[in-house]
Motif scaffolding. Structure first.
Motif, PDB file in Angstrom:
ATOM      1  N   VAL A  21      26.012 -12.120   5.338  1.00  0.00           N
ATOM      2  CA  VAL A  21      26.546 -12.077   3.972  1.00  0.00           C
ATOM      3  C   VAL A  21      26.363 -13.422   3.268  1.00  0.00           C
ATOM      4  N   GLY A  79      23.109  -7.616   2.817  1.00  0.00           N
ATOM      5  CA  GLY A  79      23.713  -7.737   4.145  1.00  0.00           C
ATOM      6  C   GLY A  79      24.873  -6.805   4.426  1.00  0.00           C
ATOM      7  N   LEU A  80      25.403  -6.172   3.388  1.00  0.00           N
ATOM      8  CA  LEU A  80      26.540  -5.276   3.642  1.00  0.00           C
ATOM      9  C   LEU A  80      26.068  -3.894   4.076  1.00  0.00           C
ATOM     10  N   ASN A  81      26.944  -3.204   4.773  1.00  0.00           N
ATOM     11  CA  ASN A  81      26.754  -1.795   5.124  1.00  0.00           C
ATOM     12  C   ASN A  81      28.048  -1.066   4.833  1.00  0.00           C
TER      13      ASN A  81
END
Lengths: 913, 106
Positions: A21, A79-81
């Motif tokens: 992140v 970078g997030l999921n």
């Protein structure tokens, strides 16, 4: 595990998370994380689920996926999921994964009433070929069909569409994307003359007002929503409005929540447009230069069958409205008619026709949509005061109109799955165009997407019953000629008659018009409304249904032959997301057992047919087109001979393994050591996924749909590119000179789409002259009236029911329900209702209720609290759960223009089970 | 054993209280934070796999939290893989199980 190892792992994972992140790393952590991943191989991939198109990194070890993480370099998700995306690595490993073909058999022979028995691929294709030939001989190209998908990779969609349209000369291929995007597409084509959103996700960071209409973004597009949340937190000037028919998670960070009555969104847009004019806020400079005004007929029906021959008795009253509608008091005001007037639905065959009107007419049409009228009509929560609701509507108009404010409107299924879905899409553009807040950073109406390649495959490749690649259509002789040229087909090979849309394919199975259907990458027997009809059609009619799927879905269970398919990271592929971003991945692991890619399946089936089987004269009932005999496709074998083909060439030779395609050799250095099971299974020396893609891109280049070369998308420094990609540069905002190379220099904006740009002129009721005006470069601002939902609660079926999604599961749950963590999180679809409505029916939370509509009944567990909070009179249930098959209840009412089903409005009664 | 890496974002002025509450949750370790953006990196360890999802729900339910999303999932060494499936899918016991379920026949 000893404590030191665990602590070590935790700090490694924290370090990776921080790095992902973009937070600076604690000293020493980098080395630690590298150490414990030492024997993993990481490669970039794309999330398998929704249309957001998040980049993920996939780690493999010894032929198995061991970890996934958000891709820190992916501009979409940084970078997030979300929780679904986070479990991408596990969807391939459900314990009931199909690994061999299964056919219904008795005594070693195919039998429609038989039991599923393992067979070889050879046996499977033998029977499939026999059944296909039988249907084709009896009914011609219209007697066979493919249920396609918004989850097809670009190459899979292309292979299937080419096999059907160029090979079998049938336009009966239509994707499940019809159920989610078709209304958005009609809105784009009608307004701009070209498909796909003009903006991109960076609009979120550029805007200061986000209005979410009929979309529960917090649950259904969580990563985009996290970007909205970040933006909201960055400044108190940023405002968020959630318009919905029930309170949901998206309201949590919204400044204003507006709950409206189903269908009245049509009136709310018109109220905003009326305010824009009343407050003299029209951006006349923009509108005069770039827009025209238009309208169309109102008597277009509701996309139902025009006969009740097949109907259940209880649904006949609703179906009668397809022929004639009695106007409600509100419709009478909204449409300048009389209450109780009976209106014959005369334009059900031509719902899309439209004509130019004057600005004066447009103003007049909006006149009835006062705050008084619309607030009384639209207030959705009986427990909210009219004054509060009025104030919210006024605030909404203020936010749109404020000259200093940028506005993005997002929507998904609340708009698209709507009996007037195309109108409501057009209305969003109406408001943005009137204000000149369109196609610029932070300003625009933006249709979000539910499937990973509804845009990039289903729409762009043209896997619809009327489409060809790059926005071309089968009805247009020039488009057919261009496709025949690229595909190297004799003239008049392609069928000019539009095929059956996905719901009509179901109706055709029930009528006995379609006798062979192949389901690819979707689960239509769970996902199509009015399911009782189609389940019966599958099992009791004389037809043959093939389902290609990795798991035994409902569709597989009611089929005759199941083919085991490879899943996302078991094959090469590419997707195109809602911001026009094409992303590709490599095969990471081999498919289990005998599972094979859909590209391989299409090519193998094509080997079974020779040109002489399909390119002779074919009967197509109802075909009427210039240059064609009535009801017939011509014999094109002579022309084929002249082009160097032999009647004994197979469709595989002519459509797939062409001399040009075989030049793309396998192995290829782009693979970087990755395998290709499609190549292996077919014993090929060429690279079909690359060859098909490179053939496909010829359609779009120079035609506003340009894509880069295959290898570009695999470069380490590329995380997808937004089309059109011209001279290696992606297009950020369409129609805007600053960003879009297709816009004429000096014009500022140009709405250059070419479709439907010659129009007659008329008044609000009808065209008045036949003479057509060219609107090249302009967008259309449509007037569309309020029309009431054809099915509404009454004394018998007394509650609204809406279907939709939850965060943890995706669509029919085929993949997410196989991930134990996701299943445990939300094991079953809950029936959300207001506590008072439950109490009135003797129901408490966790009781099992019987929910019944005119079309069927299901049992579901009642929930009166939690993430969804419907107003009195309204209920909500998700459709992922095959144990609670809610599509038995929902009517197959569609937007008559887009043929997309309204899954959001049906009337039910509820009692204790 | 399952360990997740989770990004938590605390609302303005809530960083310290959120960090403190996170630290009190079972299986949660706070690793680093960024005062400017309110971002906190935590790991979540759960006894069995489903505990992970429950744990994330507990984090999301804390007051003052704007966002909590999983970023990283570690599951290689899970000694007790959960094999639970929905009952109607679990009916699939060999090929006999692939039949039209009762629910589809009424």
């Amino acid at each position: 595990m000893e404590i030191t190892r665990r602590e070590f792992l935790k700090s490694s994972i924290a370090a990776t998370t921080a790095a992902t992140v973009g937070m600076p790393l604690i000293q020493g952590a980098q080395a630690a994380s590298e150490d414990f991943e030492a024997d993993w191989q990481w490669d970039k991939g794309v999330c398998r689920f929704c249309g957001t198109g998040c980049g993920i990194m996939v780690a493999t070890k010894k032929g198995r996926i061991v970890a996934t993480k958000g891709d820190p370099d992916a501009p979409v998700n940084r970078g997030l999921n979300c929780i679904k995306g986070y479990f991408n690595g596990k969807i391939q490993y459900g314990k009931d994964r199909l690994t061999q073909p299964l056919m219904r058999m008795t005594d070693g022979k195919f039998d429609k009433k038989g039991k599923f028995t393992p067979v070889s691929w050879e046996q499977a294709f033998d029977e499939m070929e026999r059944q296909f030939r039988k249907a084709y001989a009896e009914k011609g190209p219209a007697g066979v069909a493919v249920f396609g998908s918004g989850q097809y990779t670009i190459q899979e969609g292309y292979a299937s569409a080419k096999l059907m349209k160029a090979g079998f000369r049938s336009n009966n291929i239509d994707p499940n994307a019809r159920h989610c995007m078709a209304s958005a597409v009609v809105g784009f084509i009608q307004t701009f003359g070209i498909d796909e959103p003009a903006g991109n996700y960076d609009d979120i960071e550029h805007t200061d007002t986000v209005v979410s209409w009929g979309a529960n973004m917090a649950e259904c597009h969580p990563i985009l929503w996290s970007r909205v949340a970040d933006r909201r937190l960055s400044s108190d000037d940023v405002k968020i409005v959630n318009l919905s028919t029930y309170a949901n998670e998206t309201s949590n960070i919204a400044d204003t929540e507006i709950l409206f009555k189903p269908g009245t969104d049509l009136a709310i847009w018109n109220y905003i447009a009326r305010e824009i004019i009343k407050r003299d806020a029209v951006n006349h400079d923009f509108v005069d230069k770039h827009c025209v005004f238009a309208t169309g007929p109102y008597d277009i029906g509701y996309g139902m069958r025009n006969t009740d021959k097949y109907a259940f008795d209880a649904e006949k009253d609703i179906m009668a409205k397809e022929l004639e509608v009695t106007l409600t008091a509100e419709e009478a005001i909204a449409q300048r008619r009389k209450t109780g007037e009976k209106v014959k639905q005369n334009n059900t065959k031509k719902p899309v026709k439209h004509w130019l009107i004057t600005y004066e007419d447009f103003k007049e049409a909006l006149d009835p949509y006062t705050l008084d009228f619309v607030s009384q009509l639209a207030k959705g929560d009986p427990d909210e005061s009219l004054d509060d609701f009025r104030a919210k509507l006024k605030l909404l108009a203020d936010l749109y109109i404020d000259k200093g404010r940028k506005v993005v409107s997002f929507w998904t299924m609340g708009f698209n799955q709507h009996y007037r879905g195309s109108w409501i899409n057009e209305q969003a553009y109406m408001v943005h165009l009137l204000l000149g807040k369109q196609s610029m950073p932070g300003n625009g109406a933006f249709s979000l997407t539910g499937q990973p390649s509804a845009c990039g495959t289903a729409r762009e490749v043209g896997t619809f019953a009327h489409r060809l690649p790059a926005d071309m259509v089968v009805m247009n002789p020039k488009h057919r000629a261009r496709s025949e040229q690229i595909w190297k087909l004799p003239p008049r090979t392609i069928n000019p008659k539009v095929g059956s849309h996905i719901t009509k394919i179901m109706r055709d199975l029930e009528d006995g018009q379609v006798k062979f259907a192949w389901v690819q990458v979707n689960n239509p027997f769970q996902a199509t409304a009015n399911a009782n009809h189609w389940l019966k059609a599958a099992r009791e009619m004389d037809n043959f249904i093939v389902v290609s799927d990795p798991y035994p879905t409902i569709s597989a269970k009611v089929s005759d032959l199941i083919l085991p398919s490879a899943m996302i990271f078991e094959k090469w592929g590419g997707y195109g997301n809602a911001e026009r971003r094409t992303q590709m991945w490599r095969e990471q692991v081999p498919p289990p057992g005998q599972a094979r890619s859909d590209v391989w399946q299409a090519m193998e089936f094509a080997k079974r047919f020779r040109l002489k089987d399909v390119w002779g004269e074919q009967m197509v009932p109802g075909l009427e087109a210039e240059g064609f005999e009535s009801g017939k496709l011509p014999d094109v074998l002579d022309k084929a001979r002249e082009m160097g083909y032999s009647p004994d060439d197979t469709l595989y030779d002519v459509l797939f393994a062409t001399p040009e395609n075989r030049k793309f050799k396998w192995p290829d250095k782009v693979a970087k050591g990755h395998d290709n099971h499609t190549v292996k299974a077919g014993a090929l020396d060429w690279f079909p996924e690359k060859a098909l893609y490179q053939e496909y891109v010829q359609f779009g280049r120079g035609h506003e749909h340009d894509l880069a070369d295959f290898d570009v998308y695999y470069r380490d420094d590329v995380r997808g590119l937004k089309w059109p990609v011209v001279d290696g540069k992606e297009t950020e905002w369409r129609f805007n000179e600053k960003y879009d190379p297709y816009v004429k220099k000096g014009s500022g904006f140009e709405f250059y789409g070419k479709a439907l740009k010659e129009l007659p002129t008329g008044d609000l009721d009808k065209p008045t002259s036949k003479e057509k005006t060219s609107l090249a470069g302009k967008a259309k601002i449509f007037f569309r009236p309020y029309a009431a939902p054809p099915e509404q609660p009454d004394d018998n079926y007394d509650l609204w029911m809406c279907t939709g999604r939850v965060l943890e599961h995706w669509h029919t749950g085929t993949m997410t329900r196989r991930v134990p963590e996701l299943h445990r999180a939300v094991p079953t679809a809950l029936f959300y209702m207001h506590p008072k409505d439950a109490e009135d029916r003797g129901l408490k939370r966790k009781d099992v209720a019987m929910v019944e509509s005119r079309r069927g009944k299901v049992q579901a567990v009642v929930e009166t609290q939690g993430r969804d909070d419907p107003p009195r009179g309204y209920t909500f249930i998700a459709f992922f759960d095959e144990g609670v098959l809610v599509n038995k209840l929902v009517p197959d009412i569609t937007c008559p223009m887009s043929k997309e089903t309204d899954f959001k409005k049906c009337a039910v009664k509820v009692r204790k089970a | 054993m399952n360990i997740s890496g989770i990004l938590v974002v605390a609302g303005p002025g809530r960083l310290d209280t959120v960090k403190e509450q996170l630290g009190r949750l079972e299986g949660v370790d706070v690793h680093q934070h960024d005062p400017a953006s309110g971002r906190i990196i935590v790991t979540l360890e759960a006894e069995d796999v489903s505990g992970e999802v429950e744990g994330l729900k507990r984090i999301k339910a804390l007051p003052g939290i704007v966002l909590a999303e999983m970023v990283y999932h570690y599951f290689e060494d899970d000694p007790h893989p959960v094999s639970e499936l929905p009952p109607e899918l679990d009916e699939v016991d060999g090929l006999e199980g692939i039949r039209v379920p009762a629910a589809l026949r009424d």
